[in-house]
Enzyme design. Structure first.
Site, PDB file in Angstrom:
ATOM      1  N   GLY B  29      -3.690   1.803  -1.335  1.00 45.74           N
ATOM      2  CA  GLY B  29      -2.953   0.974  -0.392  1.00 45.74           C
ATOM      3  C   GLY B  29      -2.035  -0.028  -1.066  1.00 45.74           C
ATOM      4  O   GLY B  29      -2.143  -0.290  -2.280  1.00 45.74           O
ATOM      5  N   ASN B  30      -1.115  -0.592  -0.282  1.00 47.50           N
ATOM      6  CA  ASN B  30      -0.178  -1.577  -0.809  1.00 47.50           C
ATOM      7  C   ASN B  30       0.585  -2.217   0.339  1.00 47.50           C
ATOM      8  O   ASN B  30       0.724  -1.639   1.405  1.00 47.50           O
ATOM      9  CB  ASN B  30       0.814  -0.926  -1.796  1.00 47.50           C
ATOM     10  CG  ASN B  30       1.288   0.433  -1.310  1.00 47.50           C
ATOM     11  OD1 ASN B  30       2.071   0.506  -0.365  1.00 47.50           O
ATOM     12  ND2 ASN B  30       0.813   1.519  -1.914  1.00 47.50           N
ATOM     13  N   GLY B  47      -1.619   0.699  -9.169  1.00 45.50           N
ATOM     14  CA  GLY B  47      -2.913   0.972  -9.787  1.00 45.50           C
ATOM     15  C   GLY B  47      -3.704  -0.225 -10.256  1.00 45.50           C
ATOM     16  O   GLY B  47      -4.558  -0.083 -11.140  1.00 45.50           O
ATOM     17  N   SER B  75       4.279  -0.540  -7.232  1.00 47.24           N
ATOM     18  CA  SER B  75       3.519   0.520  -6.551  1.00 47.24           C
ATOM     19  C   SER B  75       4.250   1.856  -6.616  1.00 47.24           C
ATOM     20  O   SER B  75       5.480   1.908  -6.488  1.00 47.24           O
ATOM     21  CB  SER B  75       3.334   0.124  -5.085  1.00 47.24           C
ATOM     22  OG  SER B  75       2.920   1.247  -4.338  1.00 47.24           O
ATOM     23  N   HIS B  96       0.823   0.015   3.646  1.00 49.24           N
ATOM     24  CA  HIS B  96       0.286   1.380   3.579  1.00 49.24           C
ATOM     25  C   HIS B  96      -1.184   1.270   3.214  1.00 49.24           C
ATOM     26  O   HIS B  96      -1.538   0.586   2.250  1.00 49.24           O
ATOM     27  CB  HIS B  96       1.046   2.187   2.524  1.00 49.24           C
ATOM     28  CG  HIS B  96       0.411   3.499   2.191  1.00 49.24           C
ATOM     29  ND1 HIS B  96       0.062   4.419   3.157  1.00 49.24           N
ATOM     30  CD2 HIS B  96       0.057   4.054   0.995  1.00 49.24           C
ATOM     31  CE1 HIS B  96      -0.474   5.476   2.568  1.00 49.24           C
ATOM     32  NE2 HIS B  96      -0.492   5.283   1.270  1.00 49.24           N
ATOM     33  N   HIS B  98      -5.294   3.441   3.320  1.00 46.82           N
ATOM     34  CA  HIS B  98      -6.023   4.711   3.449  1.00 46.82           C
ATOM     35  C   HIS B  98      -7.207   4.497   4.399  1.00 46.82           C
ATOM     36  O   HIS B  98      -8.282   5.043   4.157  1.00 46.82           O
ATOM     37  CB  HIS B  98      -6.530   5.184   2.086  1.00 46.82           C
ATOM     38  CG  HIS B  98      -5.469   5.665   1.163  1.00 46.82           C
ATOM     39  ND1 HIS B  98      -5.448   6.947   0.656  1.00 46.82           N
ATOM     40  CD2 HIS B  98      -4.373   5.045   0.656  1.00 46.82           C
ATOM     41  CE1 HIS B  98      -4.385   7.081  -0.141  1.00 46.82           C
ATOM     42  NE2 HIS B  98      -3.724   5.947  -0.170  1.00 46.82           N
ATOM     43  N   ASP B 121      -1.458  -2.144  24.762  1.00 46.79           N
ATOM     44  CA  ASP B 121      -1.195  -3.558  24.456  1.00 46.79           C
ATOM     45  C   ASP B 121      -0.272  -3.700  23.243  1.00 46.79           C
ATOM     46  O   ASP B 121       0.401  -4.724  23.098  1.00 46.79           O
ATOM     47  CB  ASP B 121      -2.511  -4.283  24.118  1.00 46.79           C
ATOM     48  CG  ASP B 121      -3.323  -4.654  25.349  1.00 46.79           C
ATOM     49  OD1 ASP B 121      -2.746  -4.759  26.445  1.00 46.79           O
ATOM     50  OD2 ASP B 121      -4.549  -4.852  25.206  1.00 46.79           O
ATOM     51  N   HIS B 172      -1.084  12.709   4.851  1.00 48.18           N
ATOM     52  CA  HIS B 172      -1.113  11.578   3.940  1.00 48.18           C
ATOM     53  C   HIS B 172      -1.879  10.393   4.549  1.00 48.18           C
ATOM     54  O   HIS B 172      -3.065  10.245   4.282  1.00 48.18           O
ATOM     55  CB  HIS B 172       0.343  11.223   3.578  1.00 48.18           C
ATOM     56  CG  HIS B 172       0.484  10.219   2.486  1.00 48.18           C
ATOM     57  ND1 HIS B 172       1.609  10.122   1.710  1.00 48.18           N
ATOM     58  CD2 HIS B 172      -0.342   9.245   2.061  1.00 48.18           C
ATOM     59  CE1 HIS B 172       1.449   9.144   0.828  1.00 48.18           C
ATOM     60  NE2 HIS B 172       0.284   8.603   1.031  1.00 48.18           N
ATOM     61  N   TYR B 230       1.144 -13.105  28.225  1.00 47.52           N
ATOM     62  CA  TYR B 230      -0.038 -13.177  27.370  1.00 47.52           C
ATOM     63  C   TYR B 230       0.202 -14.214  26.283  1.00 47.52           C
ATOM     64  O   TYR B 230       1.313 -14.325  25.764  1.00 47.52           O
ATOM     65  CB  TYR B 230      -0.292 -11.812  26.735  1.00 47.52           C
ATOM     66  CG  TYR B 230      -1.501 -11.749  25.835  1.00 47.52           C
ATOM     67  CD1 TYR B 230      -2.750 -11.365  26.328  1.00 47.52           C
ATOM     68  CD2 TYR B 230      -1.406 -12.067  24.485  1.00 47.52           C
ATOM     69  CE1 TYR B 230      -3.866 -11.293  25.494  1.00 47.52           C
ATOM     70  CE2 TYR B 230      -2.516 -12.003  23.643  1.00 47.52           C
ATOM     71  CZ  TYR B 230      -3.739 -11.619  24.156  1.00 47.52           C
ATOM     72  OH  TYR B 230      -4.840 -11.556  23.335  1.00 47.52           O
TER      73      TYR B 230
END
Lengths: 241, 241, 241, 241
Positions: B29-30, B47, B75, B96, B98, B121, B172, B230
């Site tokens: 993720g990033n 990494g 990344s 992004h 996982h 919503d 992905h 809201y």
């Protein structure tokens, strides 16, 4: 105002319990505490995160949905709460969450059948799911209609709202209630547990039906009513408030 | 450099939130934060584990994917971020992850239908899943193509990227965005919740379809746009930054 | 009374472990510790939340379900515990939970087949699910009958209650036992793990059947009986008490 | 002995990580650290709970499964570890867990297909599930045979054990390995994540097959081998040891 401090405190504690039990993220969900003598209830302000709440932020509203005290806008679901207080005499709290499993049953537009004694310990019939709302109801006074569709479901199924303290609004999610705001949240936790077990049960045995009526009665009435023998006479097994 | 310290801080906080919300393990993720005036964004280095990150490790990159400042490699998904900033005017952050349920829908190559109001919503249509990428696209400038396939999906479905701030890349996983890096991560949390409820819903009722258009509109527009009621006027219910 | 302090302490610790392991919420579930010399067991009081328990609140009951010592009402499931102590010689503890996956198999009224070595490490046959109770049994001495239906299931299947220390009561939930109250709770944790893996297994491969008898024997007897070679001679791998 | 202190420490840390990552309960699971110069590995003692472990309790064993140093019995799975060290040159650690989703795939006796890029990031083919062991193999040197059946699966599928660092033993559970004990546990975490997403994926789309070969290659080789561009040159994205 000092006369509102008790329902504000009760509403605040109930809302914080929604988050503590993992029944909602961010600003999802809401709980309210009703004072029948005042004819008013305190409810979570709209769109405020749980971590930012304090008792004085709870908005005090009357049964015509007019703010009696408070600086913030009340929950966007306020009219559903007031409708339930008007339709269901004797209740003192209402709770609405987006808990995953109960919401999934609501989205699936299915009542949760009585598949075991954990369910029967708490209510003697399926957790009812409402009918879909018509476009006219949605276009109308939507949040009031959400409360009405729950009350109509109870009327048409001849359910006792003090025995069955929970409902699923089709395509939306769970609403629960009880003698207090704390009990309403307690019922929301129980409903999520019942909903989770029910999904797993039908995954293991898709053809499963309702358990025998006798077993439902046995479990419900050993915890409720005159013949109950569960719990202590002087210690409540349900929420203390 | 001092002029990059704000986007570095915003990117750092957003990345730490990915881990805090359980949306990714290890180095998965990033998130990035974009400054439209500078035409640059700060992004997680490739990494590096979340626990080892600090604001100054965020890599500042321009929209041609050239590093403007920073000692580490950005990344490996950097080109996807820059493509989204170029294709989706007005956004200030990309995320992004996982996360398990959203990734499962992406792997299943299925858009997530609007099965309830929790979904409505937040966005008024299915969470779109892209088409498969061709071998040529994969062999080409792969990470840029990943951003392009998202933008093409939005174009072909005529989706508004400010209304629908999330997509699934087939085989992905999820990409989300928003006015800020914090909102992008917020949307990643919402997407995971929607994806989880949607799986449970179709398990309970496999034949379930989209909810009525009227109900989708009601829920989306009570939270978004000119008629929204809201939340509070002065308190944001979405991330504060 | 001092002579009851040991079983009270053991029962208290076992009940607290039910909560610590997430096997029950609120007042659900109960565990008891039996002293064969005294012919008495200590059990959780009915309807008291785990956080409110203390060792001296444990109720000491004889095998005729008469309270020997204690101010509170014993668990509503007390007669099931005493029936198991009478039917299953050599056991020193009983545990009942509402853990999600084990309860789901009980609600589905299905025994859990031996689908892998994790199961076979602990018992050499399916986790048996009882038959449904008749209306007469439910109307009669219900909690005693619950224990009887477990014992009858073991008799009809010729199961050894020291090898198979767990059962599912149809439409209700899991009961486990063992040489001590701590082992009974340990078995409840193992059962929940087995039940969870079994559901996932049949979801991946619905046609899956029992693993080979030889593999079951290998795993069960490398941990149990004279030829066991798992664990240390002087360190118990099961609960220390 | 001082010369064993390094592999003992590495094995201890790897075992503690099994528990920290929630891959095993009680005494389930084990990890070992191999020193190729000494031809010895340190492994968890059999049947000891994680919370009771210390580095000096790790048992040092040679490749003929003889204890070189240590007072306790080594893990009952020791012969599987030594067989993997002998069959798979270049590895420095082995890990075995009972994590729920990976064990479910093993119990279902199904290899996990490559359903997405999270999988392809880590290995370029399905996670292989072994064939069933014959009664003769079970009756024979069972734990050694468990290692052999993994090695035979790799030989028959022509898999590279340095590219694919994980396997499912049919009806049993996952084994993983790597350049170190820490990497072996890291791979066990990755496998559990892949196994969970794969179950959800086939629940959403039961007809789903393998993703395109090109996409698998792209993701695997952007992280592995000479052309890799994921991560930093001087910071390992995998475990530091």
């Amino acid at each position: 105002m000092k006369k509102y401090s008790e329902i504000r405190e009760l509403a605040y504690l109930a809302n914080m319990e929604i988050q503590a039990k993992g029944l909602a993220i961010y600003t999802f969900g809401n709980a309210s505490a009703f004072d029948p003598d005042l004819g008013l209830f305190a409810i979570k302000p709209s769109g405020v995160e749980y971590g930012d709440l304090s008792p004085d932020m709870m908005v005090v509203v009357d049964l015509d949905n007019k703010t009696a005290d408070g600086k913030l806008r009340p929950s966007s679901d306020t009219k559903t709460h007031s409708r339930l207080y008007k339709s269901f005499p004797g209740i003192g709290g209402v709770c609405h969450t987006h808990s995953s499993f109960a919401t999934a049953w609501a989205q699936a537009r299915k009542s949760i059948p009585v598949l075991g004694t954990t369910h029967a310990d708490h209510l003697p019939n399926p957790v009812p799911c409402t009918a879909d709302m018509s476009d006219e109801m949605i276009d109308g006074d939507y949040e009031d209609m959400t409360g009405r569709v729950i009350a109509e479901t109870f009327a048409s199924l001849r359910l006792d709202h003090l025995h069955t303290q929970m409902a699923l609004v089709a395509s939306h999610g769970p609403f629960t209630w009880g003698k207090s705001a704390a009990t309403a949240v307690y019922n929301a936790v129980i409903l999520e547990e019942i909903a989770k077990m029910a999904l797993y049960t039908v995954q293991i045995n898709p053809g499963h039906g309702r358990i025998p009526e006798k077993l439902i009665e046995k479990h419900f009435y050993r915890k409720h009513g005159a013949g109950a023998y569960y719990g202590q006479e002087n210690i409540s097994s349900a929420p203390k408030i």
